[in-house]
Motif scaffolding. Structure first.
Motif, PDB file in Angstrom:
ATOM      1  N   GLU A  31      47.031  16.810  44.690  1.00 12.98           N
ATOM      2  CA  GLU A  31      47.700  16.861  45.984  1.00 12.98           C
ATOM      3  C   GLU A  31      47.565  18.248  46.599  1.00 12.98           C
ATOM      4  O   GLU A  31      47.300  19.231  45.908  1.00 12.98           O
ATOM      5  N   SER A  32      47.767  18.300  47.905  1.00 12.01           N
ATOM      6  CA  SER A  32      47.820  19.566  48.633  1.00 12.01           C
ATOM      7  C   SER A  32      49.004  19.513  49.589  1.00 12.01           C
ATOM      8  O   SER A  32      49.432  18.438  50.015  1.00 12.01           O
ATOM      9  N   ALA A  33      49.533  20.687  49.918  1.00 11.76           N
ATOM     10  CA  ALA A  33      50.563  20.799  50.943  1.00 11.76           C
ATOM     11  C   ALA A  33      49.901  21.240  52.232  1.00 11.76           C
ATOM     12  O   ALA A  33      49.205  22.261  52.272  1.00 11.76           O
ATOM     13  N   VAL A  34      50.085  20.461  53.278  1.00  8.42           N
ATOM     14  CA  VAL A  34      49.614  20.812  54.616  1.00  8.42           C
ATOM     15  C   VAL A  34      50.829  21.193  55.436  1.00  8.42           C
ATOM     16  O   VAL A  34      51.765  20.397  55.564  1.00  8.42           O
ATOM     17  N   ILE A  35      50.845  22.420  55.953  1.00  6.33           N
ATOM     18  CA  ILE A  35      52.017  22.890  56.688  1.00  6.33           C
ATOM     19  C   ILE A  35      51.647  23.229  58.125  1.00  6.33           C
ATOM     20  O   ILE A  35      50.507  23.583  58.426  1.00  6.33           O
ATOM     21  N   ALA A  36      52.629  23.091  58.995  1.00  4.74           N
ATOM     22  CA  ALA A  36      52.445  23.456  60.408  1.00  4.74           C
ATOM     23  C   ALA A  36      53.817  23.610  61.033  1.00  4.74           C
ATOM     24  O   ALA A  36      54.783  22.952  60.625  1.00  4.74           O
ATOM     25  N   ASN A  37      53.920  24.483  62.013  1.00  2.00           N
ATOM     26  CA  ASN A  37      55.150  24.633  62.782  1.00  2.00           C
ATOM     27  C   ASN A  37      55.093  23.723  64.002  1.00  2.00           C
ATOM     28  O   ASN A  37      54.070  23.627  64.676  1.00  2.00           O
ATOM     29  N   LEU A  38      56.214  23.054  64.273  1.00  2.00           N
ATOM     30  CA  LEU A  38      56.304  22.116  65.383  1.00  2.00           C
ATOM     31  C   LEU A  38      57.359  22.568  66.376  1.00  2.00           C
ATOM     32  O   LEU A  38      58.405  23.095  65.981  1.00  2.00           O
ATOM     33  N   ASP A  39      57.087  22.339  67.641  1.00  2.00           N
ATOM     34  CA  ASP A  39      58.130  22.380  68.663  1.00  2.00           C
ATOM     35  C   ASP A  39      58.365  20.951  69.116  1.00  2.00           C
ATOM     36  O   ASP A  39      57.401  20.210  69.375  1.00  2.00           O
ATOM     37  N   LEU A  95      44.301  15.118  57.269  1.00  2.00           N
ATOM     38  CA  LEU A  95      45.274  15.817  58.106  1.00  2.00           C
ATOM     39  C   LEU A  95      44.693  17.095  58.691  1.00  2.00           C
ATOM     40  O   LEU A  95      44.968  17.459  59.831  1.00  2.00           O
ATOM     41  N   MET A  96      43.894  17.799  57.908  1.00  2.00           N
ATOM     42  CA  MET A  96      43.310  19.044  58.380  1.00  2.00           C
ATOM     43  C   MET A  96      42.244  18.805  59.452  1.00  2.00           C
ATOM     44  O   MET A  96      41.974  19.681  60.282  1.00  2.00           O
ATOM     45  N   GLN A  97      41.628  17.624  59.440  1.00  2.00           N
ATOM     46  CA  GLN A  97      40.581  17.322  60.413  1.00  2.00           C
ATOM     47  C   GLN A  97      41.128  16.736  61.714  1.00  2.00           C
ATOM     48  O   GLN A  97      40.402  16.632  62.706  1.00  2.00           O
ATOM     49  N   MET A  98      42.406  16.359  61.721  1.00  2.00           N
ATOM     50  CA  MET A  98      42.993  15.744  62.917  1.00  2.00           C
ATOM     51  C   MET A  98      43.120  16.747  64.054  1.00  2.00           C
ATOM     52  O   MET A  98      43.236  17.953  63.839  1.00  2.00           O
ATOM     53  N   THR A 111      54.450  20.670  70.767  1.00  2.00           N
ATOM     54  CA  THR A 111      53.312  21.495  70.341  1.00  2.00           C
ATOM     55  C   THR A 111      53.234  21.517  68.817  1.00  2.00           C
ATOM     56  O   THR A 111      54.247  21.398  68.124  1.00  2.00           O
ATOM     57  N   VAL A 112      52.014  21.667  68.325  1.00  2.00           N
ATOM     58  CA  VAL A 112      51.745  21.776  66.890  1.00  2.00           C
ATOM     59  C   VAL A 112      51.033  23.096  66.645  1.00  2.00           C
ATOM     60  O   VAL A 112      50.009  23.383  67.270  1.00  2.00           O
ATOM     61  N   GLY A 113      51.576  23.923  65.740  1.00  2.00           N
ATOM     62  CA  GLY A 113      50.940  25.189  65.414  1.00  2.00           C
ATOM     63  C   GLY A 113      49.754  25.004  64.475  1.00  2.00           C
ATOM     64  O   GLY A 113      49.412  23.878  64.084  1.00  2.00           O
ATOM     65  N   LYS A 114      49.128  26.097  64.129  1.00  2.00           N
ATOM     66  CA  LYS A 114      47.967  26.049  63.234  1.00  2.00           C
ATOM     67  C   LYS A 114      48.367  25.452  61.892  1.00  2.00           C
ATOM     68  O   LYS A 114      49.423  25.751  61.354  1.00  2.00           O
ATOM     69  N   ARG A 115      47.511  24.603  61.359  1.00  2.00           N
ATOM     70  CA  ARG A 115      47.765  23.993  60.062  1.00  2.00           C
ATOM     71  C   ARG A 115      47.146  24.819  58.934  1.00  2.00           C
ATOM     72  O   ARG A 115      46.070  25.395  59.087  1.00  2.00           O
ATOM     73  N   TYR A 116      47.844  24.858  57.815  1.00  2.00           N
ATOM     74  CA  TYR A 116      47.378  25.549  56.617  1.00  2.00           C
ATOM     75  C   TYR A 116      47.467  24.583  55.442  1.00  2.00           C
ATOM     76  O   TYR A 116      48.339  23.712  55.403  1.00  2.00           O
TER      77      TYR A 116
END
Length: 312
Positions: free
Chosen positions: A190-198, A241-244, A266-271
């Motif tokens: 598994e991996s954790a995909v994180i992003a900041n959302l407004d 998710l990273m390719q979306m 808005t969606v911030g940069k994904r890591y």
């Protein structure tokens, strides 16, 4: 070039949240501390202080208050007053409410960069702490009298002696490797995909944990208008998710969270961060201690990594 020799009570390798906090704690009780970090300590360059948001338990907050660190972090902290836990395809839910327990909060969420800023400022101002960065640890020798670290610091070899060495240098700890301490490792796949959302609107202090077929989605309140999203999913789903596009990622979250999540603006940069369970077979040895991810690297689903490290 002749080597420099330095003597300290304690040498801490790793100046992330765990190593930095420990340095402040030890310096305050009078120990001389060398804090050694392989990357520059600017929070923009330090990978430990990136776009992630960390969940703090109440006990962690109390410990940071005791060290005089919380006061400088408090303005950036968001209190978690309620946690909504649910599972896709099942009717049952759990709602944990701080008010039911007579508490002001269940925990707090802080951006890693703000934690780093406060720690580095405190370390720079502390007379008992010497921050050596960037510095590479090249060897470790432990005898009955002392532990000796050979460093490459400021473009020259530096010899450092300490009564105790602390490895706080993460899941790929060089100190653990140099000490020959083996690990047990379990790959979650598994991996954790994180992003900041407004988002359009949200209830202050409300966090979500949503279990889905592919893993789990956590939404941590990070401001008056947004969440920090953490998707812990199988590696192939993380690839997707990273390719979306941002809109596709927002739709993915809306699909799984339903009406709990208001419209994503808005969606911030994904890591992306690979996930594994890593445990050191020894965490204490003569003149050596491992703490934090160097001792135990765990799944982020309960947001307990930093809290367990504070207990270390």
């Amino acid at each position: 070039m002749a080597e420099d020799h330095h003597n300290y009570d304690i040498a801490i390798v790793g100046a992330g949240a765990v190593g930095g906090t420990l340095a402040c704690a030890l310096g305050q009780v009078g120990y001389s501390v060398a804090l050694i970090e392989k990357t520059p300590t600017s929070t923009e360059q330090q990978p430990a202080f990136d776009e992630r948001h960390l969940g703090f338990s109440r006990s962690t907050k109390l410990a940071l208050e005791g060290l005089g660190l919380w006061q400088a972090m408090a303005n950036a902290a968001v209190a978690v007053s309620r946690i909504h836990v649910s599972s896709s395809g099942r009717f049952g839910t759990v709602l944990m409410d701080a008010a039911d327990e007579g508490l002001e909060s269940l925990g707090y969420v802080l951006p890693a960069r703000e934690i780093g800023r406060v720690l580095i400022e405190a370390i720079d101002q502390h007379p008992n702490i010497d921050l050596l960065a960037p510095a590479e640890v090249e060897s470790l020798t432990i005898t009955q009298e002392a532990a000796t670290l050979q460093l490459h610091y400021e473009q020259q070899p530096t010899m450092l002696n300490a009564q105790l060495v602390v490895g706080a240098d993460g899941a790929s700890s060089i100190i653990r490797e140099l000490a020959g301490i083996q690990t047990s490792r379990w790959e979650y796949g598994e991996s954790a995909v994180i992003a900041n959302l407004d988002v359009d609107s949200l209830e202050p202090g409300l966090a979500f944990e949503r279990f889905i077929d592919q893993g789990a989605i956590a939404l941590l309140p990070r401001s008056e208008s947004g969440f920090a999203a953490v998707c812990s999913v199988a590696d192939q789903d993380a690839d997707r998710l990273m390719q979306m596009t941002d809109d596709q990622f927002a739709d993915y979250l809306q699909q799984h969270m339903g009406s709990r999540l208001t419209a994503v603006k808005t969606v911030g940069k994904r890591y992306r961060y690979p996930l594994a369970l890593v445990r050191a077979q020894q965490s204490v040895r003569e003149r050596l201690v491992l703490v934090g991810n160097a001792a135990h690297y765990i799944h982020p689903v309960a947001a307990q990594g930093f809290n367990l490290s504070m207990r270390d």
